[in-house]
Design a protein around this motif. Sequence first.
Motif, PDB file in Angstrom:
ATOM      1  N   PHE A 169      19.667  52.203  -1.627  1.00  0.00           N
ATOM      2  CA  PHE A 169      18.385  52.662  -1.115  1.00  0.00           C
ATOM      3  C   PHE A 169      17.294  51.653  -1.423  1.00  0.00           C
ATOM      4  N   VAL A 170      16.395  51.456  -0.461  1.00  0.00           N
ATOM      5  CA  VAL A 170      15.233  50.589  -0.667  1.00  0.00           C
ATOM      6  C   VAL A 170      13.949  51.409  -0.560  1.00  0.00           C
ATOM      7  N   ALA A 171      13.758  52.065   0.574  1.00  0.00           N
ATOM      8  CA  ALA A 171      12.527  52.825   0.784  1.00  0.00           C
ATOM      9  C   ALA A 171      12.735  53.815   1.918  1.00  0.00           C
ATOM     10  N   THR A 172      11.937  54.881   1.898  1.00  0.00           N
ATOM     11  CA  THR A 172      11.980  55.845   2.972  1.00  0.00           C
ATOM     12  C   THR A 172      10.584  56.368   3.244  1.00  0.00           C
ATOM     13  N   ILE A 173      10.358  56.781   4.477  1.00  0.00           N
ATOM     14  CA  ILE A 173       9.086  57.355   4.861  1.00  0.00           C
ATOM     15  C   ILE A 173       9.340  58.548   5.770  1.00  0.00           C
ATOM     16  N   SER A 174       8.643  59.634   5.504  1.00  0.00           N
ATOM     17  CA  SER A 174       8.732  60.820   6.336  1.00  0.00           C
ATOM     18  C   SER A 174       7.325  61.333   6.588  1.00  0.00           C
ATOM     19  N   TRP A 175       7.194  62.189   7.572  1.00  0.00           N
ATOM     20  CA  TRP A 175       5.854  62.644   7.886  1.00  0.00           C
ATOM     21  C   TRP A 175       5.863  64.079   8.385  1.00  0.00           C
ATOM     22  N   THR A 176       4.779  64.755   8.120  1.00  0.00           N
ATOM     23  CA  THR A 176       4.558  66.084   8.650  1.00  0.00           C
ATOM     24  C   THR A 176       3.076  66.218   8.944  1.00  0.00           C
ATOM     25  N   MET A 177       2.772  66.719  10.118  1.00  0.00           N
ATOM     26  CA  MET A 177       1.390  66.773  10.579  1.00  0.00           C
ATOM     27  C   MET A 177       0.782  65.372  10.485  1.00  0.00           C
ATOM     28  N   LYS A 178      -0.206  65.155   9.633  1.00  0.00           N
ATOM     29  CA  LYS A 178      -0.826  63.837   9.502  1.00  0.00           C
ATOM     30  C   LYS A 178      -0.560  63.224   8.144  1.00  0.00           C
ATOM     31  N   THR A 179       0.398  63.774   7.408  1.00  0.00           N
ATOM     32  CA  THR A 179       0.676  63.287   6.065  1.00  0.00           C
ATOM     33  C   THR A 179       1.983  62.513   6.034  1.00  0.00           C
ATOM     34  N   TYR A 180       1.924  61.343   5.432  1.00  0.00           N
ATOM     35  CA  TYR A 180       3.116  60.527   5.261  1.00  0.00           C
ATOM     36  C   TYR A 180       3.572  60.610   3.807  1.00  0.00           C
ATOM     37  N   TYR A 181       4.871  60.637   3.633  1.00  0.00           N
ATOM     38  CA  TYR A 181       5.471  60.644   2.302  1.00  0.00           C
ATOM     39  C   TYR A 181       6.363  59.418   2.192  1.00  0.00           C
ATOM     40  N   THR A 182       6.218  58.681   1.107  1.00  0.00           N
ATOM     41  CA  THR A 182       7.037  57.497   0.907  1.00  0.00           C
ATOM     42  C   THR A 182       7.753  57.565  -0.443  1.00  0.00           C
ATOM     43  N   ASP A 183       8.862  56.857  -0.510  1.00  0.00           N
ATOM     44  CA  ASP A 183       9.634  56.780  -1.747  1.00  0.00           C
ATOM     45  C   ASP A 183      10.243  55.400  -1.795  1.00  0.00           C
ATOM     46  N   TYR A 184      10.323  54.835  -3.000  1.00  0.00           N
ATOM     47  CA  TYR A 184      10.826  53.479  -3.172  1.00  0.00           C
ATOM     48  C   TYR A 184      11.835  53.416  -4.314  1.00  0.00           C
ATOM     49  N   ALA A 207      17.891  56.590  10.046  1.00  0.00           N
ATOM     50  CA  ALA A 207      17.034  57.706  10.454  1.00  0.00           C
ATOM     51  C   ALA A 207      17.765  59.029  10.282  1.00  0.00           C
ATOM     52  N   ARG A 208      16.991  60.066  10.005  1.00  0.00           N
ATOM     53  CA  ARG A 208      17.571  61.394   9.913  1.00  0.00           C
ATOM     54  C   ARG A 208      16.550  62.412  10.365  1.00  0.00           C
ATOM     55  N   SER A 209      17.030  63.606  10.659  1.00  0.00           N
ATOM     56  CA  SER A 209      16.162  64.643  11.221  1.00  0.00           C
ATOM     57  C   SER A 209      15.444  65.454  10.172  1.00  0.00           C
ATOM     58  N   TYR A 210      15.820  65.285   8.888  1.00  0.00           N
ATOM     59  CA  TYR A 210      15.221  66.070   7.833  1.00  0.00           C
ATOM     60  C   TYR A 210      14.403  65.161   6.933  1.00  0.00           C
ATOM     61  N   GLY A 211      14.114  65.622   5.720  1.00  0.00           N
ATOM     62  CA  GLY A 211      13.257  64.868   4.838  1.00  0.00           C
ATOM     63  C   GLY A 211      13.879  63.586   4.345  1.00  0.00           C
ATOM     64  N   GLY A 212      13.029  62.722   3.816  1.00  0.00           N
ATOM     65  CA  GLY A 212      13.513  61.458   3.293  1.00  0.00           C
ATOM     66  C   GLY A 212      14.474  61.662   2.129  1.00  0.00           C
ATOM     67  N   SER A 213      15.421  60.756   1.991  1.00  0.00           N
ATOM     68  CA  SER A 213      16.411  60.852   0.934  1.00  0.00           C
ATOM     69  C   SER A 213      16.831  59.460   0.504  1.00  0.00           C
TER      70      SER A 213
END
Length: 123
Positions: A45-60, A98-104
């Motif tokens: 894993f390197v990084a992931t980004i997910s979004w809902t409404m106008k909020t982005y969530y990132t993980d590294y 890419a996936r249809s659910y939250g970042g992992s």
Amino acid sequence: QVQLAESGGGLVQAGGSLRLSCAASGRTFYAMGWFRQAPGKEREFVATISWTMKTYYTDYADSVKGRFTISRDNAKNMVYLQMNSLKPEDTAVYYCAARSYGGSQNPKLYDYWGQGTQVAVSS
């Protein structure tokens, strides 16, 4: 048909920068991520980004925090990985996923993958 296409890899000296791009076609995904695989090693894993409404969530991954930045342009269905202060240990093939659910951080949970782009960092 879903396709992910990476670009932007190359050869760079240690301390340099690269920007990877991933173009997604076929649909929009809730979460997209970057993984890498060095010769003889497992995909990590390197990084992931997910979004809902106008909020982005990132993980590294800890190894890239403070050096890499993931971002996305939903209008263009693109995700980017800005890589700064590159180190020789960053050398690997980088994959967009890419996936249809939250970042992992688990690559097994991603449904779609690109072909990868090579990043080589010389010392």
